[in-house]
Design a protein around this motif. Sequence first.
Motif, PDB file in Angstrom:
ATOM      1  N   GLN A  90      -0.067   1.871  -5.199  1.00 60.70           N
ATOM      2  CA  GLN A  90      -0.471   1.303  -6.483  1.00 60.70           C
ATOM      3  C   GLN A  90      -1.698   0.427  -6.296  1.00 60.70           C
ATOM      4  OE1 GLN A  90       3.092  -0.829  -7.654  1.00 60.70           O
ATOM      5  NE2 GLN A  90       3.545   0.713  -9.207  1.00 60.70           N
ATOM      6  N   PRO A  91      -2.619   0.443  -7.253  1.00 63.38           N
ATOM      7  CA  PRO A  91      -3.760  -0.470  -7.200  1.00 63.38           C
ATOM      8  C   PRO A  91      -3.291  -1.902  -7.435  1.00 63.38           C
ATOM      9  CG  PRO A  91      -4.140   1.344  -8.737  1.00 63.38           C
ATOM     10  CD  PRO A  91      -2.703   1.364  -8.397  1.00 63.38           C
ATOM     11  N   CYS A 132     -10.375  -4.708  -7.822  1.00 65.11           N
ATOM     12  CA  CYS A 132      -9.247  -3.779  -7.656  1.00 65.11           C
ATOM     13  C   CYS A 132      -9.219  -3.310  -6.218  1.00 65.11           C
ATOM     14  CB  CYS A 132      -9.405  -2.589  -8.594  1.00 65.11           C
ATOM     15  SG  CYS A 132      -8.301  -1.201  -8.219  1.00 65.11           S
ATOM     16  N   LEU A 187      -7.424  -0.705  -3.766  1.00 68.94           N
ATOM     17  CA  LEU A 187      -6.641   0.534  -3.799  1.00 68.94           C
ATOM     18  C   LEU A 187      -6.558   1.075  -2.380  1.00 68.94           C
ATOM     19  CD1 LEU A 187      -5.126   2.765  -5.188  1.00 68.94           C
ATOM     20  CD2 LEU A 187      -7.312   3.779  -5.869  1.00 68.94           C
ATOM     21  N   TYR A 243      -6.933  -1.916 -16.007  1.00 68.16           N
ATOM     22  CA  TYR A 243      -6.344  -1.230 -14.869  1.00 68.16           C
ATOM     23  C   TYR A 243      -7.438  -0.469 -14.126  1.00 68.16           C
ATOM     24  CZ  TYR A 243      -1.996  -1.765 -17.577  1.00 68.16           C
ATOM     25  OH  TYR A 243      -0.942  -2.249 -18.302  1.00 68.16           O
ATOM     26  N   CYS A 244      -7.193  -0.221 -12.852  1.00 71.51           N
ATOM     27  CA  CYS A 244      -8.083   0.691 -12.146  1.00 71.51           C
ATOM     28  C   CYS A 244      -7.226   1.799 -11.538  1.00 71.51           C
ATOM     29  CB  CYS A 244      -8.891  -0.012 -11.062  1.00 71.51           C
ATOM     30  SG  CYS A 244      -7.983  -0.363  -9.558  1.00 71.51           S
ATOM     31  N   ASN A 245      -7.869   2.904 -11.225  1.00 72.47           N
ATOM     32  CA  ASN A 245      -7.180   3.990 -10.559  1.00 72.47           C
ATOM     33  C   ASN A 245      -8.169   5.047 -10.147  1.00 72.47           C
ATOM     34  OD1 ASN A 245      -4.983   5.552  -9.567  1.00 72.47           O
ATOM     35  ND2 ASN A 245      -3.707   4.674 -11.183  1.00 72.47           N
ATOM     36  N   TYR A 247      -9.545   8.927  -9.974  1.00 73.76           N
ATOM     37  CA  TYR A 247      -9.599  10.027 -10.926  1.00 73.76           C
ATOM     38  C   TYR A 247      -9.962  11.315 -10.195  1.00 73.76           C
ATOM     39  CZ  TYR A 247     -10.717  12.982 -14.838  1.00 73.76           C
ATOM     40  OH  TYR A 247     -10.733  14.014 -15.731  1.00 73.76           O
ATOM     41  N   ARG A 281      -5.779  10.915 -10.755  1.00 68.95           N
ATOM     42  CA  ARG A 281      -4.853   9.927 -10.210  1.00 68.95           C
ATOM     43  C   ARG A 281      -3.903  10.530  -9.202  1.00 68.95           C
ATOM     44  NH1 ARG A 281       0.050   7.892 -12.004  1.00 68.95           N
ATOM     45  NH2 ARG A 281       0.023   9.220 -13.851  1.00 68.95           N
ATOM     46  N   ILE A 309      -0.830   8.585  -7.309  1.00 69.45           N
ATOM     47  CA  ILE A 309      -1.057   7.141  -7.298  1.00 69.45           C
ATOM     48  C   ILE A 309      -0.484   6.527  -8.575  1.00 69.45           C
ATOM     49  CG2 ILE A 309      -2.772   5.299  -7.181  1.00 69.45           C
ATOM     50  CD1 ILE A 309      -4.654   7.355  -5.841  1.00 69.45           C
ATOM     51  N   TRP A 369       0.359   3.373 -11.363  1.00 67.45           N
ATOM     52  CA  TRP A 369      -0.441   2.354 -12.041  1.00 67.45           C
ATOM     53  C   TRP A 369      -0.030   0.970 -11.552  1.00 67.45           C
ATOM     54  CZ3 TRP A 369      -4.626   3.559 -14.711  1.00 67.45           C
ATOM     55  CH2 TRP A 369      -4.736   4.842 -15.242  1.00 67.45           C
TER      56      TRP A 369
END
Length: 115
Positions: free
Chosen positions: A3-4, A22, A24, A94-96, A98, A100, A103, A105
């Motif tokens: 998770q970030p 963020c 990650l 939020y970041c993530n 792409y 995802r 991964i 949230w």
Amino acid sequence: QVQPVESGGGLVQPGGSLRLSCVLTVSGFKDRVIGWYLQAPGNQRESVAMVTPAGSTNYATSVKGRFTISRDNNKNTVFLQMNSLKPEDTGVYYCNAYPRGNIGWGQGTQVIVSS
């Protein structure tokens, strides 16, 4: 599940600035597109900004010229510099990656723009 971890949010007056971070910790971070997303109150999560492995960026029309996304691959970290903030920028950021994939949230970081 990976998770970030987002941070840097807070309460700011209109016209102010914030810098979100963020972290990650995922394999191949430097080869992934990473994005910041905003979930405004009562709305779905929407993309705000993206950065490619090569450093190319893309922004939502509403934030162009005000927000800047950047990354530090040595620290698995992505930043979002937010300037000239407006009340409509309020929400959880939020970041993530792409896409995802698996991964999850993170908790996000809350930004409130209000006088």
